[in-house]
Structure formats: structure tokens, C-alpha cells
Design a protein around this motif. Structure first.
Motif, mmCIF file in Angstrom:
data_model
loop_
_atom_site.group_PDB
_atom_site.id
_atom_site.type_symbol
_atom_site.label_atom_id
_atom_site.label_comp_id
_atom_site.label_asym_id
_atom_site.label_seq_id
_atom_site.Cartn_x
_atom_site.Cartn_y
_atom_site.Cartn_z
ATOM 1 N N PRO A 209 0.906 -1.086 -0.075
ATOM 2 C CA PRO A 209 0.002 0.007 -0.035
ATOM 3 C C PRO A 209 1.071 1.304 0.130
ATOM 4 C CG PRO A 209 0.075 -0.879 2.352
ATOM 5 C CD PRO A 209 0.788 -1.895 1.314
ATOM 6 N N ASN A 210 0.114 2.430 0.055
ATOM 7 C CA ASN A 210 0.747 3.567 -0.029
ATOM 8 C C ASN A 210 2.135 3.839 1.048
ATOM 9 O OD1 ASN A 210 1.054 5.967 -1.615
ATOM 10 N ND2 ASN A 210 -0.247 7.152 -0.315
ATOM 11 N N HIS A 211 3.305 4.056 0.635
ATOM 12 C CA HIS A 211 4.459 3.777 1.841
ATOM 13 C C HIS A 211 5.433 4.590 1.278
ATOM 14 C CE1 HIS A 211 5.595 0.959 -1.486
ATOM 15 N NE2 HIS A 211 6.832 0.985 -0.975
ATOM 16 N N THR A 212 6.473 4.637 2.230
ATOM 17 C CA THR A 212 7.766 5.227 2.245
ATOM 18 C C THR A 212 8.673 4.266 2.759
ATOM 19 O OG1 THR A 212 9.012 7.341 2.131
ATOM 20 C CG2 THR A 212 7.568 6.634 4.039
ATOM 21 N N HIS A 213 10.161 4.469 2.513
ATOM 22 C CA HIS A 213 11.114 3.679 3.145
ATOM 23 C C HIS A 213 12.363 4.483 3.432
ATOM 24 C CE1 HIS A 213 11.790 3.331 -1.173
ATOM 25 N NE2 HIS A 213 10.810 2.502 -1.374
ATOM 26 N N ASN A 214 13.450 3.803 3.912
ATOM 27 C CA ASN A 214 14.589 4.694 4.249
ATOM 28 C C ASN A 214 15.735 4.076 3.557
ATOM 29 O OD1 ASN A 214 15.073 2.174 5.312
ATOM 30 N ND2 ASN A 214 15.152 2.840 7.508
ATOM 31 N N HIS A 215 15.454 3.503 2.162
ATOM 32 C CA HIS A 215 16.529 3.262 1.323
ATOM 33 C C HIS A 215 16.190 3.516 -0.140
ATOM 34 C CE1 HIS A 215 13.607 -0.197 1.499
ATOM 35 N NE2 HIS A 215 13.877 -0.192 0.008
ATOM 36 N N TYR A 216 16.935 3.524 -1.023
ATOM 37 C CA TYR A 216 17.109 3.696 -2.567
ATOM 38 C C TYR A 216 16.266 2.392 -2.958
ATOM 39 C CZ TYR A 216 19.390 8.074 -2.114
ATOM 40 O OH TYR A 216 19.620 9.546 -2.034
ATOM 41 N N GLU A 217 15.699 2.493 -4.297
ATOM 42 C CA GLU A 217 15.409 1.179 -5.087
ATOM 43 C C GLU A 217 15.322 1.744 -6.631
ATOM 44 O OE1 GLU A 217 11.840 -0.083 -3.244
ATOM 45 O OE2 GLU A 217 10.730 0.890 -4.761
ATOM 46 N N PHE A 218 15.951 0.873 -7.328
ATOM 47 C CA PHE A 218 15.595 0.773 -8.810
ATOM 48 C C PHE A 218 14.430 -0.195 -8.945
ATOM 49 C CE2 PHE A 218 20.221 1.897 -9.529
ATOM 50 C CZ PHE A 218 19.807 3.031 -10.319
ATOM 51 N N ASN B 173 4.313 10.743 -4.634
ATOM 52 C CA ASN B 173 4.343 11.936 -4.199
ATOM 53 C C ASN B 173 3.104 12.717 -4.829
ATOM 54 O OD1 ASN B 173 6.837 10.856 -3.396
ATOM 55 N ND2 ASN B 173 8.050 12.041 -4.625
ATOM 56 N N SER B 174 1.941 12.424 -4.368
ATOM 57 C CA SER B 174 0.873 13.200 -4.661
ATOM 58 C C SER B 174 0.204 13.348 -6.249
ATOM 59 C CB SER B 174 0.848 14.692 -3.988
ATOM 60 O OG SER B 174 1.507 15.562 -4.786
ATOM 61 N N ALA B 175 0.930 12.327 -7.012
ATOM 62 C CA ALA B 175 0.674 12.566 -8.457
ATOM 63 C C ALA B 175 0.341 11.045 -8.741
ATOM 64 C CB ALA B 175 1.499 13.165 -9.199
ATOM 65 N N VAL B 176 -0.470 10.904 -9.877
ATOM 66 C CA VAL B 176 -0.849 9.478 -10.449
ATOM 67 C C VAL B 176 -0.269 9.577 -11.817
ATOM 68 C CG1 VAL B 176 -2.410 7.975 -10.950
ATOM 69 C CG2 VAL B 176 -2.543 9.310 -9.013
ATOM 70 N N GLN B 177 0.585 8.376 -11.835
ATOM 71 C CA GLN B 177 1.434 8.251 -13.527
ATOM 72 C C GLN B 177 0.717 6.835 -13.735
ATOM 73 O OE1 GLN B 177 5.468 8.217 -12.161
ATOM 74 N NE2 GLN B 177 5.633 10.388 -12.396
ATOM 75 N N VAL C 179 7.172 8.781 -1.575
ATOM 76 C CA VAL C 179 5.905 7.963 -1.221
ATOM 77 C C VAL C 179 5.196 7.472 -2.300
ATOM 78 C CG1 VAL C 179 3.612 8.064 0.071
ATOM 79 C CG2 VAL C 179 5.412 9.550 0.736
ATOM 80 N N HIS C 180 4.895 6.011 -2.502
ATOM 81 C CA HIS C 180 4.325 5.538 -3.624
ATOM 82 C C HIS C 180 3.719 4.065 -3.607
ATOM 83 C CE1 HIS C 180 7.784 2.652 -5.045
ATOM 84 N NE2 HIS C 180 7.964 2.834 -3.744
ATOM 85 N N PHE C 181 2.990 3.564 -4.438
ATOM 86 C CA PHE C 181 2.305 2.365 -4.480
ATOM 87 C C PHE C 181 1.875 2.027 -5.850
ATOM 88 C CE2 PHE C 181 -1.810 4.535 -3.973
ATOM 89 C CZ PHE C 181 -2.746 3.437 -4.387
ATOM 90 N N TYR C 182 1.391 0.928 -6.315
ATOM 91 C CA TYR C 182 0.816 0.557 -7.707
ATOM 92 C C TYR C 182 -0.529 0.058 -7.456
ATOM 93 C CZ TYR C 182 5.860 -0.243 -7.388
ATOM 94 O OH TYR C 182 7.271 -0.051 -7.209
ATOM 95 N N GLU D 125 11.462 16.933 -7.444
ATOM 96 C CA GLU D 125 10.269 16.618 -6.566
ATOM 97 C C GLU D 125 9.544 15.274 -7.158
ATOM 98 O OE1 GLU D 125 5.797 18.433 -6.177
ATOM 99 O OE2 GLU D 125 7.033 19.333 -7.814
ATOM 100 N N PHE D 126 9.950 14.710 -8.025
ATOM 101 C CA PHE D 126 9.275 13.259 -8.606
ATOM 102 C C PHE D 126 10.779 12.505 -8.810
ATOM 103 C CE2 PHE D 126 5.749 15.846 -9.778
ATOM 104 C CZ PHE D 126 4.831 15.293 -9.083
ATOM 105 N N PRO D 127 10.492 11.108 -8.581
ATOM 106 C CA PRO D 127 11.602 10.254 -8.762
ATOM 107 C C PRO D 127 12.045 10.362 -10.268
ATOM 108 C CG PRO D 127 9.744 8.995 -8.227
ATOM 109 C CD PRO D 127 9.590 10.369 -8.249
#
Length: 283
Positions: free
Chosen positions: A31-40, A53-57, A72-75, A115-117
Motif C-alpha cells: 500500500p501507499n508507503h515510504t522507506h529509508n533506502h533507495y530502489e531501482f 508523491n501526490s501524483a498519479v502516473q 511515497v508511492h504504490f501501484y 520533486e518526482f523520482p
């Protein structure tokens, strides 16, 4: 509108290597989450909506992302049921080590401070190269020595950054033919506050006349500004239908539609069913 964050994803990385590797689908995404590491992550099949981050792509096969700490993201569901991604997570310290090795501090600050990844769309060759490299790391995690895994992952991270995300000032962006100003306008129009304001807001963001904006969008993406805005509004409505208890009228208004029947008409045309039926089937 406030977007709920369900939690901080922690302890996903291997303690010895600071690395994680996962294959995820639309059904086992977080679900909508954040974390303390990087990811590809790379989309290896299908399409989905990406709340970021408050947008939907809308994301599709071949999209390649660098997600930063505190993004902050989820699918969520879009058109395809077969959505799959490969994900490579790594610690902030490992990212700093790679940054120091590359000597690309200023360029990486641009990536991490946006602002966006960072997001790129891979060519067919690039897609197979990235997919194979990430799968190799997955195999090493299962069978290799921790120091070997870490060294190999650092090399891959450095190559990913250099080959796909870091652009010198005199280098043309190879992943999009869009004018930079149009890419920025379209990205900003994915924010819900701008979608609510609609076409007048898009004209304010564009560094050109409304007529030039319309001509350029029609030529570059085959859509008028209004068509693009409605598509993004519909994408956001999917998030609200599946992740909130708002009634249909509130969703219609939150997404920026002033007419409920128009919202129903566009939703039916885009997704092949009514908003009510979509919510019932996806929840």
C-alpha cells in the motif's frame, strides 16, 4: 487532498549486504508507503497506475525508475492484470559509496532533489540489459557470498546511473522526444491540485500561448490539453475508487470533473465499465 501513508517499509534489505531483490505484481504490491533506502524498479510486463508523491502516473513495460528515500508511492490496477516489476533495493550508504566512486555528486543531487523520482523509458536493447542485470543480482543473492553480492550490485548501480539517469549538459535526453518545457508541464499536471484547476492552470504553467500549447501537444502526444487532463483525472479516480471510501460524487468533484454524467461517460469509455462496477470488482 490528503493521501494516506500506511507505513514505513523497513527491514526489507539483507543485513549483510544492504541489498534486496524482488519480483512483484499488482496483487502483492505494498500500500501507499515510504522507506529509508533507495530502489531501482523496472516494469517487465503490463501497465499500472503509480501513485507517487501526490501524483498519479501510468507506467508501462520498459519504464525504469530510481525511487529515493521518503518518496511515497504504490501501484494500482490499470488496464492489465499481468503487471510485473523487478525491484533492486539498496542502502543510502551504498548509494553514497557509488556516488563517490562515480564522482558525480552534482548530477546525482539533481536526481535526488527533484520533486518526482527519475524515470526513463528503455529501448528494447536497454530493457533486456537492465532486466538481465537485475535477474543476475537476484541469482547471486540466493547463492553467492555477501561481499561478492555487494560488489556486483554496486557495479550494476553505478552502470544504471551512468547509462540511464545521468545526463551531461550537452547530452540530449535519449528517452523522450518531448520538448523539456512540455515534459515539465505534463509532469506538473499530474498533481491533483493542478488537475482540479484544469486547463487554465495548464496554460499558466506553459511558457507559451494556449494555441502553441495545444498544437505542440497534438503533434507530440496526439492529445489536446483537455484530453490529457481528463486522462490524468481518470487515473486519479482509480486511486480514489480503490483506496478510499469517498462516494462517486465526491470522487468526481475531487478529480476536477464538474459534471457527474460527463465523468461516467469518460470513465466508461476509458475502462469499459462504470465507476461503481469498477469499485465493486477491484475491492
Amino acid at each position: 487532498m490528503h493521501i494516506p501513508i500506511y507505513g514505513l517499509e523497513e527491514n526489507l534489505l539483507d543485513k549483510k549486504t544492504g541489498i534486496s531483490y524482488n519480483l512483484s505484481t499488482i496483487y502483492n504490491g505494498c500500500p501507499n508507503h515510504t522507506h529509508n533506502h533507495y530502489e531501482f524498479f523496472i516494469v517487465i510486463d503490463g501497465s499500472a497506475l503509480h501513485m507517487i508523491n501526490s501524483a498519479v502516473q501510468t507506467i508501462n513495460k520498459g519504464d525504469f525508475f530510481l525511487i529515493r528515500p521518503s518518496d511515497v508511492h504504490f501501484y494500482n490496477f490499470y488496464h492489465s492484470e499481468n503487471f510485473k516489476i523487478l525491484n533492486l533495493g539498496f542502502t543510502q550508504q551504498l548509494f553514497r559509496n557509488v556516488s563517490a566512486f562515480l564522482g558525480r555528486g552534482l548530477q546525482l543531487q539533481v536526481l535526488t532533489g527533484a520533486e518526482f523520482p527519475p524515470r526513463v523509458f528503455l529501448s528494447e536493447e536497454g530493457f533486456h540489459q537492465v532486466k538481465a542485470a537485475m535477474e543476475e543480482i537476484g541469482r547471486l543473492i540466493e547463492t553467492g557470498h555477501s561481499r561478492h553480492i555487494r560488489a556486483h550490485a554496486m557495479c550494476m548501480i553505478a552502470l544504471f546511473l551512468e547509462d540511464y539517469f545521468i545526463l551531461d549538459n550537452d547530452t540530449q535526453n535519449p528517452w523522450t522526444d518531448l520538448p523539456s518545457w512540455l515534459s515539465e508541464v505534463m509532469l506538473n499536471m499530474q498533481k491533483i491540485e493542478n488537475l482540479q484547476a484544469g486547463y487554465p492552470r495548464m496554460c499558466q504553467l506553459a511558457p507559451c500561448s494556449p494555441n502553441h500549447l495545444c498544437r505542440t501537444m497534438k503533434k507530440q502526444i496526439g492529445q489536446t490539453p483537455t484530453q490529457y487532463i481528463n486522462t490524468q483525472r481518470l487515473n486519479y479516480s482509480i486511486y480514489l475508487l480503490t483506496q478510499t471510501d469517498l462516494d462517486i460524487l465526491d470522487i468526481c468533484e475531487t478529480c476536477g470533473f464538474s459534471n457527474l454524467s460527463h465523468f461516467y461517460h469518460l470513465f466508461q469509455k476509458q475502462f469499459g465499465q462504470s465507476p461503481i462496477r469498477f469499485r465493486r470488482e477491484k475491492n
